[in-house]
Write a protein that holds these residues in place. Sequence first.
Motif, PDB file in Angstrom:
ATOM      1  N   ILE A 193     -57.490   1.407 -11.967  1.00  0.00           N
ATOM      2  CA  ILE A 193     -56.902   2.876 -12.845  1.00  0.00           C
ATOM      3  C   ILE A 193     -57.529   3.209 -13.668  1.00  0.00           C
ATOM      4  O   ILE A 193     -58.484   4.543 -13.310  1.00  0.00           O
ATOM      5  N   LYS A 194     -58.769   2.132 -13.906  1.00  0.00           N
ATOM      6  CA  LYS A 194     -59.799   2.455 -15.024  1.00  0.00           C
ATOM      7  C   LYS A 194     -60.816   3.330 -14.571  1.00  0.00           C
ATOM      8  O   LYS A 194     -60.933   4.809 -14.406  1.00  0.00           O
ATOM      9  N   HIS A 195     -61.038   3.191 -13.717  1.00  0.00           N
ATOM     10  CA  HIS A 195     -62.133   4.119 -12.599  1.00  0.00           C
ATOM     11  C   HIS A 195     -61.637   5.498 -11.997  1.00  0.00           C
ATOM     12  O   HIS A 195     -62.804   6.330 -12.603  1.00  0.00           O
ATOM     13  N   LEU A 196     -60.369   5.517 -11.506  1.00  0.00           N
ATOM     14  CA  LEU A 196     -59.827   6.486 -11.613  1.00  0.00           C
ATOM     15  C   LEU A 196     -59.474   7.551 -12.322  1.00  0.00           C
ATOM     16  O   LEU A 196     -59.625   8.578 -12.106  1.00  0.00           O
ATOM     17  N   LYS A 197     -59.258   7.225 -13.182  1.00  0.00           N
ATOM     18  CA  LYS A 197     -58.690   7.776 -14.566  1.00  0.00           C
ATOM     19  C   LYS A 197     -60.240   8.660 -15.359  1.00  0.00           C
ATOM     20  O   LYS A 197     -60.229   9.698 -15.540  1.00  0.00           O
ATOM     21  N   THR A 202     -55.845  12.775 -10.149  1.00  0.00           N
ATOM     22  CA  THR A 202     -54.783  12.939 -10.271  1.00  0.00           C
ATOM     23  C   THR A 202     -53.961  12.639  -9.766  1.00  0.00           C
ATOM     24  O   THR A 202     -52.698  12.155  -9.425  1.00  0.00           O
ATOM     25  N   ALA A 203     -54.143  12.606  -8.309  1.00  0.00           N
ATOM     26  CA  ALA A 203     -53.505  11.885  -7.245  1.00  0.00           C
ATOM     27  C   ALA A 203     -54.191  10.876  -6.092  1.00  0.00           C
ATOM     28  O   ALA A 203     -55.637  11.246  -5.712  1.00  0.00           O
ATOM     29  N   ILE A 204     -54.185   9.978  -6.394  1.00  0.00           N
ATOM     30  CA  ILE A 204     -55.154   9.076  -4.758  1.00  0.00           C
ATOM     31  C   ILE A 204     -53.552   8.625  -3.797  1.00  0.00           C
ATOM     32  O   ILE A 204     -52.719   8.987  -3.504  1.00  0.00           O
ATOM     33  N   GLU A 205     -55.273   9.428  -3.022  1.00  0.00           N
ATOM     34  CA  GLU A 205     -54.293   9.615  -0.910  1.00  0.00           C
ATOM     35  C   GLU A 205     -55.292   8.560  -0.801  1.00  0.00           C
ATOM     36  O   GLU A 205     -56.223   8.663   0.262  1.00  0.00           O
ATOM     37  N   LEU A 206     -54.737   7.404   0.168  1.00  0.00           N
ATOM     38  CA  LEU A 206     -54.679   6.894   0.542  1.00  0.00           C
ATOM     39  C   LEU A 206     -53.959   6.504   1.628  1.00  0.00           C
ATOM     40  O   LEU A 206     -53.729   7.131   2.866  1.00  0.00           O
ATOM     41  N   MET A 207     -55.898   6.229   2.878  1.00  0.00           N
ATOM     42  CA  MET A 207     -55.536   6.255   4.917  1.00  0.00           C
ATOM     43  C   MET A 207     -54.830   5.387   4.869  1.00  0.00           C
ATOM     44  O   MET A 207     -53.940   4.429   4.449  1.00  0.00           O
ATOM     45  N   PRO A 208     -54.299   5.466   5.949  1.00  0.00           N
ATOM     46  CA  PRO A 208     -53.167   4.963   6.698  1.00  0.00           C
ATOM     47  C   PRO A 208     -52.752   3.147   6.324  1.00  0.00           C
ATOM     48  O   PRO A 208     -53.462   2.566   6.175  1.00  0.00           O
ATOM     49  N   VAL A 209     -52.024   3.283   5.609  1.00  0.00           N
ATOM     50  CA  VAL A 209     -51.015   2.443   4.883  1.00  0.00           C
ATOM     51  C   VAL A 209     -50.070   1.611   5.654  1.00  0.00           C
ATOM     52  O   VAL A 209     -49.286   0.959   5.547  1.00  0.00           O
ATOM     53  N   GLY A 248     -41.896 -10.136   3.534  1.00  0.00           N
ATOM     54  CA  GLY A 248     -41.890  -9.137   2.687  1.00  0.00           C
ATOM     55  C   GLY A 248     -42.285  -8.746   1.014  1.00  0.00           C
ATOM     56  O   GLY A 248     -41.743  -7.864   0.577  1.00  0.00           O
ATOM     57  N   GLU A 249     -42.868 -10.146   0.998  1.00  0.00           N
ATOM     58  CA  GLU A 249     -44.064  -9.718  -0.214  1.00  0.00           C
ATOM     59  C   GLU A 249     -44.437  -8.444  -0.448  1.00  0.00           C
ATOM     60  O   GLU A 249     -45.199  -7.916  -1.266  1.00  0.00           O
ATOM     61  N   GLN A 250     -45.156  -8.056   0.219  1.00  0.00           N
ATOM     62  CA  GLN A 250     -46.155  -6.566   0.614  1.00  0.00           C
ATOM     63  C   GLN A 250     -45.304  -5.301   0.289  1.00  0.00           C
ATOM     64  O   GLN A 250     -46.247  -4.907  -0.014  1.00  0.00           O
ATOM     65  N   VAL A 251     -44.078  -5.762   0.277  1.00  0.00           N
ATOM     66  CA  VAL A 251     -43.618  -4.429  -0.222  1.00  0.00           C
ATOM     67  C   VAL A 251     -43.063  -4.508  -1.392  1.00  0.00           C
ATOM     68  O   VAL A 251     -43.120  -3.077  -1.754  1.00  0.00           O
ATOM     69  N   ASN A 252     -42.834  -5.356  -2.465  1.00  0.00           N
ATOM     70  CA  ASN A 252     -42.717  -5.367  -3.761  1.00  0.00           C
ATOM     71  C   ASN A 252     -43.974  -5.407  -3.815  1.00  0.00           C
ATOM     72  O   ASN A 252     -44.802  -4.229  -5.005  1.00  0.00           O
ATOM     73  N   GLU A 253     -45.158  -5.635  -3.911  1.00  0.00           N
ATOM     74  CA  GLU A 253     -46.435  -5.129  -4.116  1.00  0.00           C
ATOM     75  C   GLU A 253     -47.103  -3.704  -3.380  1.00  0.00           C
ATOM     76  O   GLU A 253     -47.712  -3.091  -5.088  1.00  0.00           O
ATOM     77  N   PHE A 254     -46.659  -3.236  -2.919  1.00  0.00           N
ATOM     78  CA  PHE A 254     -47.022  -1.585  -2.664  1.00  0.00           C
ATOM     79  C   PHE A 254     -46.162  -0.959  -3.796  1.00  0.00           C
ATOM     80  O   PHE A 254     -46.717  -0.038  -4.248  1.00  0.00           O
ATOM     81  N   LYS A 255     -44.908  -1.325  -3.598  1.00  0.00           N
ATOM     82  CA  LYS A 255     -44.233  -0.439  -5.044  1.00  0.00           C
ATOM     83  C   LYS A 255     -44.843  -1.205  -6.577  1.00  0.00           C
ATOM     84  O   LYS A 255     -44.864  -0.079  -7.092  1.00  0.00           O
ATOM     85  N   GLY A 256     -45.257  -2.149  -6.765  1.00  0.00           N
ATOM     86  CA  GLY A 256     -45.849  -2.330  -8.061  1.00  0.00           C
ATOM     87  C   GLY A 256     -47.281  -1.403  -7.809  1.00  0.00           C
ATOM     88  O   GLY A 256     -47.030  -0.896  -9.125  1.00  0.00           O
ATOM     89  N   MET A 257     -47.749  -1.063  -7.630  1.00  0.00           N
ATOM     90  CA  MET A 257     -49.390  -0.674  -6.892  1.00  0.00           C
ATOM     91  C   MET A 257     -48.468   0.825  -7.530  1.00  0.00           C
ATOM     92  O   MET A 257     -49.218   2.161  -8.688  1.00  0.00           O
ATOM     93  N   VAL A 258     -48.432   1.896  -7.109  1.00  0.00           N
ATOM     94  CA  VAL A 258     -47.020   3.034  -7.230  1.00  0.00           C
ATOM     95  C   VAL A 258     -46.757   2.694  -8.380  1.00  0.00           C
ATOM     96  O   VAL A 258     -47.131   3.911  -9.541  1.00  0.00           O
ATOM     97  N   LYS A 259     -45.821   2.468  -8.666  1.00  0.00           N
ATOM     98  CA  LYS A 259     -45.190   2.102 -10.448  1.00  0.00           C
ATOM     99  C   LYS A 259     -46.660   2.093 -11.136  1.00  0.00           C
ATOM    100  O   LYS A 259     -46.646   2.697 -13.208  1.00  0.00           O
ATOM    101  N   ALA A 260     -47.800   0.958 -11.285  1.00  0.00           N
ATOM    102  CA  ALA A 260     -48.821   1.400 -12.107  1.00  0.00           C
ATOM    103  C   ALA A 260     -49.405   2.468 -12.449  1.00  0.00           C
ATOM    104  O   ALA A 260     -49.832   2.571 -13.129  1.00  0.00           O
ATOM    105  N   LEU A 261     -49.860   2.977 -10.818  1.00  0.00           N
ATOM    106  CA  LEU A 261     -51.032   3.898 -10.205  1.00  0.00           C
ATOM    107  C   LEU A 261     -49.581   5.362 -11.233  1.00  0.00           C
ATOM    108  O   LEU A 261     -51.048   6.112 -12.802  1.00  0.00           O
ATOM    109  N   HIS A 262     -48.479   5.308 -11.410  1.00  0.00           N
ATOM    110  CA  HIS A 262     -48.123   6.575 -11.949  1.00  0.00           C
ATOM    111  C   HIS A 262     -47.650   6.522 -13.549  1.00  0.00           C
ATOM    112  O   HIS A 262     -47.543   7.205 -14.281  1.00  0.00           O
TER     113      HIS A 262
END
Length: 380
Positions: A193-197, A202-209, A248-262
């Motif tokens: 996140i520091k690197h992106l900032k 302002t937006a990260i476009e992730l290749m297919p996930v 199912g852990e990957q779902v919460n991990e993805f949500k956590g990533m979005v939450k941190a980026l937001h």
Amino acid sequence: MQAWPGRPYPLGATFDGTGTNFAVFSEVAESVELCLVDLDGTETRVPLPEVDGHVWHGFLLGIQPGQRYGYRVHGPFNPQQGDRCDPDKLLLDPYAKAVDGEMSGDPSLFSYAFDDPDAGATGTTNGLDSLGHTLLSVVVNPFFDWGQDRSPDREYHESVIYEAHVKGLTELNPEIPESLRGTYAGIAHPATIKHLKELGVTAIELMPVHQFVQDFTLLERGLRNYWGYNTIGFFAPHNAYAAFGTRGEQVNEFKGMVKALHAAGIEVILDVVYNHTAEGNHLGPTLCFRGLDNKAYYRLVEDDLSHYYDTTGTGNSLLMRNPHVLQLIMDSLRYWVTEMHVDGFRFDLAATLARQFHEVDRLSAFFDLIQQDPVVSQVK
């Protein structure tokens, strides 16, 4: 184990705290078995007792998040008529929210025998069971603490969009713990996140996930599909990018990533591939859609229904004039916005999605659905 009637909607596996409702579409099926798979590979088959509007459904009390499952569809196998049901193949749920494992390249994944010159076109299957060699759907826990999460909602003229690959962005960063490199958690790490900032992103476009599979031709050469434009699961985050588990852990991990980026003021945009699936042409494996209802999901050559009408160069194209295909795509888009909190989409080969019949049509049903949808029309 016996299934209660349950409900035909929502499609997929829906956990409500006491059990799980299962619902899957197939117009051609004569019967559908829900297959529960334990960690040791033991399979328990449960016939789905009800069908409404071509949706087979049932509710199983006590089925918890983390349960692995699939479907076996009994129906016609007649490629000349476009039908390819094969109950020997354990099928992925098109609405699976998480996927465990990966396919092995075993001959059991294919409905025809490799030494059959007609590749099964005459209606003969190889009789091999794909359990143990294919992907498994996973029941997920829908509950997640989003806290005060909200989209940064940047205007287009203020946006700096950075296209990135989950693994490529984080794999070699020495500031990220090695166990997190190449994962969703790696992108959520403060160093990323520091690197992106610092770049002013302002937006990260992730290749297919979306969950994708490895091409057999690459596996034979000891290679891997790096880019991911080979989707098989339109609701599931790709499990190979998960640091903490794939049940199912990957779902919460993805949500956590979005939450941190937001929280850092960065939007999340997904590169999505809805124009075709990883099942390929008539020589491809039977993993999901082909075995559920081949004619409903895929465009077939009108005067030769054993072959696929391919406008993508990948072996198949989804049938964009079928209402159930359009529902699948719209349900997927809404899910990623409402449940995963993503902020927008980039459509791969969008022109294919506009081929309701033959030529690209800017007035196609797909564009109409996007425009009128109260959720999807409001994101990038």
